[in-house]
Design a protein around this motif. Sequence first.
Motif, PDB file in Angstrom:
ATOM      1  N   GLU A   1       0.840  -1.204   0.000  1.00 55.62           N
ATOM      2  CA  GLU A   1       0.000   0.000   0.000  1.00 55.62           C
ATOM      3  C   GLU A   1       0.871   1.250   0.000  1.00 55.62           C
ATOM      4  O   GLU A   1       1.940   1.278   0.610  1.00 55.62           O
ATOM      5  N   TRP A   2       0.390   2.292  -0.643  1.00 54.18           N
ATOM      6  CA  TRP A   2       0.939   3.625  -0.448  1.00 54.18           C
ATOM      7  C   TRP A   2       0.260   4.185   0.789  1.00 54.18           C
ATOM      8  O   TRP A   2      -0.950   4.014   0.960  1.00 54.18           O
TER       9      TRP A   2
ATOM     10  N   ASP B   1      -6.241   5.520  -4.025  1.00 51.07           N
ATOM     11  CA  ASP B   1      -6.289   4.527  -2.958  1.00 51.07           C
ATOM     12  C   ASP B   1      -4.991   4.593  -2.156  1.00 51.07           C
ATOM     13  O   ASP B   1      -3.950   4.110  -2.597  1.00 51.07           O
ATOM     14  N   ALA B   2      -5.047   5.227  -1.005  1.00 45.07           N
ATOM     15  CA  ALA B   2      -3.895   5.319  -0.114  1.00 45.07           C
ATOM     16  C   ALA B   2      -4.401   5.295   1.324  1.00 45.07           C
ATOM     17  O   ALA B   2      -5.533   5.704   1.601  1.00 45.07           O
TER      18      ALA B   2
ATOM     19  N   ASN C   1       6.155   4.154   0.588  1.00 49.62           N
ATOM     20  CA  ASN C   1       5.840   3.372  -0.615  1.00 49.62           C
ATOM     21  C   ASN C   1       5.375   1.962  -0.256  1.00 49.62           C
ATOM     22  O   ASN C   1       5.428   1.562   0.916  1.00 49.62           O
ATOM     23  N   PRO C   2       4.914   1.188  -1.237  1.00 50.16           N
ATOM     24  CA  PRO C   2       4.390  -0.155  -0.948  1.00 50.16           C
ATOM     25  C   PRO C   2       5.416  -1.129  -0.366  1.00 50.16           C
ATOM     26  O   PRO C   2       5.046  -2.159   0.188  1.00 50.16           O
ATOM     27  N   GLU C   3       6.699  -0.793  -0.467  1.00 49.45           N
ATOM     28  CA  GLU C   3       7.739  -1.643   0.114  1.00 49.45           C
ATOM     29  C   GLU C   3       8.062  -1.253   1.554  1.00 49.45           C
ATOM     30  O   GLU C   3       8.962  -1.817   2.171  1.00 49.45           O
ATOM     31  N   GLY C   4       7.348  -0.265   2.106  1.00 52.42           N
ATOM     32  CA  GLY C   4       7.562   0.144   3.494  1.00 52.42           C
ATOM     33  C   GLY C   4       8.728   1.085   3.682  1.00 52.42           C
ATOM     34  O   GLY C   4       9.306   1.153   4.768  1.00 52.42           O
ATOM     35  N   GLU C   5       9.047   1.875   2.658  1.00 58.40           N
ATOM     36  CA  GLU C   5      10.136   2.842   2.731  1.00 58.40           C
ATOM     37  C   GLU C   5       9.571   4.255   2.738  1.00 58.40           C
ATOM     38  O   GLU C   5       8.751   4.603   1.892  1.00 58.40           O
TER      39      GLU C   5
END
Length: 190
Positions: free
Chosen positions: A52-53, A87-88, A162-166
């Motif tokens: 997810e963003w 969608d965030a 970001n979707p990678e958790g950064e």
Amino acid sequence: MKRFQILLLGSLVLFLAACGEDIETNMSEDVADFEFTTQDNEALSSDDLDGEWWVADFVFTNCTTVCLTMTPNMSRLQSSLEEEGIDAQLVSFSVDPDYDTPEVLKEYADEYDADLSNWSFLTGYDFETIKEFSITSFRSMVAEPPSDSDQVTHGTSFFLINPEGEVIKQYDGLDVNVVDLIVEDLQAVI
């Protein structure tokens, strides 16, 4: 002439390919794994946000200064995201977990007409945990209130994850214009 047209067409293709895919970032920090408690007394973890963003901030419900601007700005952001069909997730971490129980956070969310389907208010940890989490994952300071006050000192930024958790970008959460910038950035990456 034909060589010029091919060069121009190639340049145009590269330009269009670059547009809308990247945003200017100003951070690169991995969000530490967490599992905290929402305003509905349910668990929300970093795993739940994978893919997810999301936009995060650090606030507390009895704040008498900066949160009075930050939370309305986050509410405006939620409305703008809905209007644009983006969608965030939004996540507000309490920096006063002893006072901010799930029930208090739920009431606070109601005060700002928060749609809790994509905006979570988190607690369920001790002060040292959120202080360390804020500093290490977001490079955002949190300090205990002075002895004669109940006002926690904390950063005023919004953070794009970001979707990678950064954590990839930090914004001024006190600036109402930041809402448009976050929407534009999310439109560019989603």
